[in-house]
Scaffold this active site. Structure first.
Site, PDB file in Angstrom:
ATOM      1  CE1 TYR A   1      -4.001  -2.032   0.257  1.00 16.76           C
ATOM      2  CE2 TYR A   1      -2.739  -3.273   1.877  1.00 16.76           C
ATOM      3  CZ  TYR A   1      -3.822  -3.167   1.047  1.00 16.76           C
ATOM      4  OH  TYR A   1      -4.749  -4.182   0.989  1.00 16.76           O
TER       5      TYR A   1
ATOM      6  CG  HIS B   1     -10.098  -1.749  -5.199  1.00 12.38           C
ATOM      7  ND1 HIS B   1     -10.532  -2.069  -3.938  1.00 12.38           N
ATOM      8  CD2 HIS B   1     -11.172  -1.894  -6.009  1.00 12.38           C
ATOM      9  CE1 HIS B   1     -11.801  -2.416  -3.984  1.00 12.38           C
ATOM     10  NE2 HIS B   1     -12.223  -2.315  -5.220  1.00 12.38           N
TER      11      HIS B   1
END
Lengths: 147, 147, 147, 147, 147, 147, 147, 147, 147, 147, 147, 147
Positions: K23, K99
């Site tokens: 991430y 996302h």
């Protein structure tokens, strides 16, 4: 005078040569002459065969906005090609699907055609007669549409 | 003197260049010369590669009624092509399937080849040796048939 | 001189006797003598057959830390045995999987081998030649590793 | 005089002791004596039980080329063993499958027997009577074959 | 004297006429006479056949609270009818299921019978002998219950 | 003069009345007269409709050993009836399947017909023309068989 | 003084030698001595390992009617053996299942154990501690049962 | 100055003409001119469309070792082509996937793209804006890589 | 005064007699009298039961163009009948589905009703009250429609 | 002194009150006091229960970067929550999963825990002992990590 | 001046802290300031994060009838929440799904988002750029709608 | 005087505002007043709505040991929540499930409710009448229980 196309996909150029117990021993070229004679007063029947999925899509796009009807036997591509399905959806000319053999009596993966849902109809297992009936349908269908 | 064909499908022209940890760092052209030398007394080995499914089918049809054997690595098409499978069924020349890497140790969708059931046999995961063995098999197989 | 093992699982002791249309009419013992003669200069080839899954695991563990190569045809256990797969993963000696018949052209449950993913490679449908090629591969593979 | 075998797989040595609400409270040894008396004029009935899949295969191979009939209840192996299935296919003696309890009224994984397709027939849920009927069938079947 | 019923579902009226390689060449009416003679001292055997799922349910309800046993071969309805299954559950008379051919060696959709779980037991692949054994079982079973 | 039957399954008596956007607004009785006129020189065309699966099987059995051809549209039973499939397999007269609407463009459960595999062929989505072509096929087929 | 058994299935004799990154580098024999010392006052701990599914069943049957508890790690058989599951159901001694590694973080086919449903409980991923806790549980459980 | 490619698969040459309610009424050629003007200072934007899966692979291979970024909308091939996926894996240039319509709100078989896992990212349902953002991403991504 | 029909499928004639722990001990005939009394001022309530799928379709067609509402509990046919579903779609009268027992707490195959999607609504598990509420709904629904 | 957390998900506040035949009749508060006494010298044991998935994630994040270990029984959320799984992956503190009952002997949907793959280990079916062992494991594990 | 919302689901408050290899190492709060500056002339950008599925639904309902656009990254809830999907369907404000990582290159259960079908579009795998593009799209989209 | 609760899950606070073609244009608050008036003599009807799965569980636990009946429409949580299902199992008060729309005529994922199996019954597709009938059922059910 109408214009109809018969489009043949993969391995259908081997008709009469390939697995004659499944597909018969007559070459499509010979049968085509019979067909053309039979429909001589009604329509010009053009024939195109390719083993290339892309070439079939090109052809569908090329004729699919002018021709009066298309008879399509996509061979093995019938069971796997979303791209061909999209081409049929994208054009305006009505398409009728033909399978010479009874695909429901063969391997599991031949029981589903991705193309059927976007064709007008499907004729399966009637041998070469399937092409005659498909053309008759397109002829009748056309009359209906232009009546 | 026999005639063998090696047919390569999608992305196999990149051998030696593409993902060398999976496929090795040798180009197929270099390996082909070794193979041809090795089989010089027995057979002429022709090579054809295409990224086009249709071109592979064309080639199979072209050589599949005269050649003595075909070694086929269809790359990604192995897992999706009913049309290629039909072409192998339609021809007479025996076909042996080769996969360089161990497809069973990779992604799920690579575990199934639609072609295996209609080939004589399949060699998987033996690297470039797979081609050598496939040719040897075709050579031995041919002797059997013509004995 | 290298040491190779051929390991045979369930029902392969019946080769030559069982379903000769699928597996051929030659007994494996006869074929083994040919193989041993062929590889006489390179390797000693030992043979072990058992109908017991556990005995195959015992054998793999016994020879799998010293032998130079193992050729494994586990028969029906190929399709069901996680324990055999674990044994192959646990040992050091490289294992090559062989199937005499084309398992992809038979019943659905034979299309998947739990062992393939942990073997170096798999040869399917090449008849008894599969064993010859598997040994050749182990021989070449070994040269590579010890070069 | 004919020779019949009753083969019992895993945990069937516990009959009469194990889960009596499912399998009844009679030991198989006691029942066997009744059976043998009943068929005394017709056949010799041999009995073999093992918890080892491999031992069942060994036995099937040992008797499967001479005996006149085999009654097989492989217990838990019925649902998982391709190797046992292959053994039944490989032998000549006809095999009839018996399950004491109604396996279709129990857990999902008991609803499928890998063995049924290669046995002559299957009797399920009839308790120990299943063995009697299976032997009668083999007797009648043999008469048919040797008539 | 007991009362037993043999109930036959769809297409079993064609026995002896339909696919004799699967079902044999004897008509059921002829076989029934043999059966009735064989059980003459023990039971009256009634026979009912219908191609109508609903008629089979009607019959099961009609006789299922008085008869001493029912032998049911529902034919094609075995694999699809929840309604028949419910009828078997709803009645009191024990039902034994018979299939003449080995349904496990035929098409996938014949491998599952919705009825088996609610019958006492199932006999498959034993030809017409299946009916004899089923009646014997019901006879023995009844003795047990009324002892 | 040949004898052909058109058999209609569940809800097809409502043609012209039921969901006209899917099935059209013409009643089958009216269409039948046109058909009968069209084939007057060749064949007598009989018509039978029932909402009862069993009645369709009764009819197939009744006419399936004498008639020259049967056109079957079983309606909803096409997707669920093993019993109907068995009836088609059991008889001798060739059966051609027709679906008026394109079942592949409707709900998922309509995409599979259990009957197709045992019919000569299937015509789908061609409206009432499907019946005409099916009869033509039976006519041509018959000539072939009796030539 | 109680009697506990630790039963080990396929490949667990290689602990400390096989894939140490998954199973650790300690041999089970060394660990067993620690365990036996730890429980010296409470119980005698016996150990049995086999690569044979049948031998595990034999052992479960042998000790499963007298011992006070069994700790079972069946290795690869956990995921495939209905026969082992049946053995656990058939005996009286409580069985606790242990997996050294976290099977849920490994291959899909390791996520399901056929044995768990019939064991008292399952300990997964806690390394060799799993055995200690399983024995403690059996000890506590026994106290409860015999209180 | 960077070099970006936009690659279009099957039927995307019909944009503006095909199903305008799904894909809009603007031709891609017109939109391309806007894009090229917008990115004039940053990059040269080349465009290639083909209905041939193989031609797309050829192009990916041709430009995939020199270009700075590729925007790929493979049309129907997205859902079926392992060969295209392999080509993306084989090249070095980063690829971003675009779908004009919201494929998740359409037919089930459009919900999965085989290509997504090997692309940098995917933009779906944003109409022609998807191309603009994909190019912006490649521009930003490149700066990052070459910083 | 409105006209309502209650239609009952297979085995529901045994209510009060069949499996009273699931379906209760009251016969439907007795309950019907209570219902008819309760709705005496509002509607005439007719009752029809059949074990024949076809008879239910006949009845639906017969009353489905005049009656004001139909309450349908098709029993086992609910889970398997496409033909019944089509009949409900074909008629005009609104249909409400009732199941006496909680089908979601029973066998897996009872969790899906093919009929629900084409009925107005479904009441499950409320015992005989389900019929009362279904009639009330039809009454209210009708007022809405005719207001 | 270490800090351990026991986290309880949905409905576990009803322990001792809810379905005592599955979960026992002891409230967790009472058991917690025993646990805290038992571990008094080693660790402080904190307890948190919530029926809110989000609150469990909040708590995991709050304590998951400082605490020495977490014992998690997420109740029904174990089988459905990707969000909880992500939280466990995101934090640093090791998590051990506990299920009081044997979830593998209950409904199908309880057989899979989405959390297991990202926890250190899982203890199932050992009743409240599971918590004791989980804490012992965390204690031992910590010593290992800080040794 | 428009009003846009960025809504973050479970565990996204840990951005910069959680699994930085997937991430990234930037906290969302820092990135938000950049975003807000970038869009300062066009829109006010509000931010809301919660680990509670219900809180996300509350927020969607609260702002979903007045705001001009919503960017939603629901984290793990994307793959499991019908309730969130319903909330998106229920409101009027257009929602775009983002996302950060390429979910198609991760675990199987992350490949499907229940939300995509009811959002305008989805951006996947483009890191934090996904948010920028999503806002640009909403800005452009709004212009279109209000033009 | 009895106490009944109506519990509403996610998005049901938008009734009358959200998708009026599916759910109607009446707010639930207005309808509740009608209901309360209607049942004024029999019961007090309390209402609770939350978008939080956990809050619904809290409420079920709070009232589920004293109230006389609960009507539950959990909205989207019906299809995904094992935790809610467990709460219904854990409490004593009977729960009846209501769905306003016909969920069987909508998306596939709405066809299954995890809650139905543990509720007394389910009413689907009857609009707001479903609540009235559910309360009537609870009233009648209670009389039965307390009679």
């Amino acid at each position: 005078m109408k214009t109809f196309y018969i489009l043949h996909g993969a391995n259908l150029n081997l008709l009469g040569k390939r697995e004659p117990d499944i597909y018969g021993a007559v070459s499509f070229e010979d049968f085509l002459q019979v067909l053309q004679a039979q429909f001589a007063d009604i329509a010009q029947i053009h024939y195109f065969q390719s083993n290339h999925e892309g070439a079939l899509i090109d052809k569908l796009q090329e004729v699919g906005f002018q021709a009066d009807g298309i008879v399509l036997n996509a061979g093995g591509y019938s069971h796997t090609s979303v791209a061909l399905r999209d081409a049929i959806s994208a054009i305006i000319t009505p398409v009728v699907e033909v399978h010479i053999s009874n695909i429901y009596a063969r391997e599991e993966f031949r029981h589903t055609s991705l193309l059927s849902a976007v064709c007008k109809g499907t004729l399966t297992g009637l041998g070469l007669h399937g092409y005659t009936f498909a053309l008759q349908y397109l002829h009748l269908h056309h009359k209906l549409l232009t009546a």
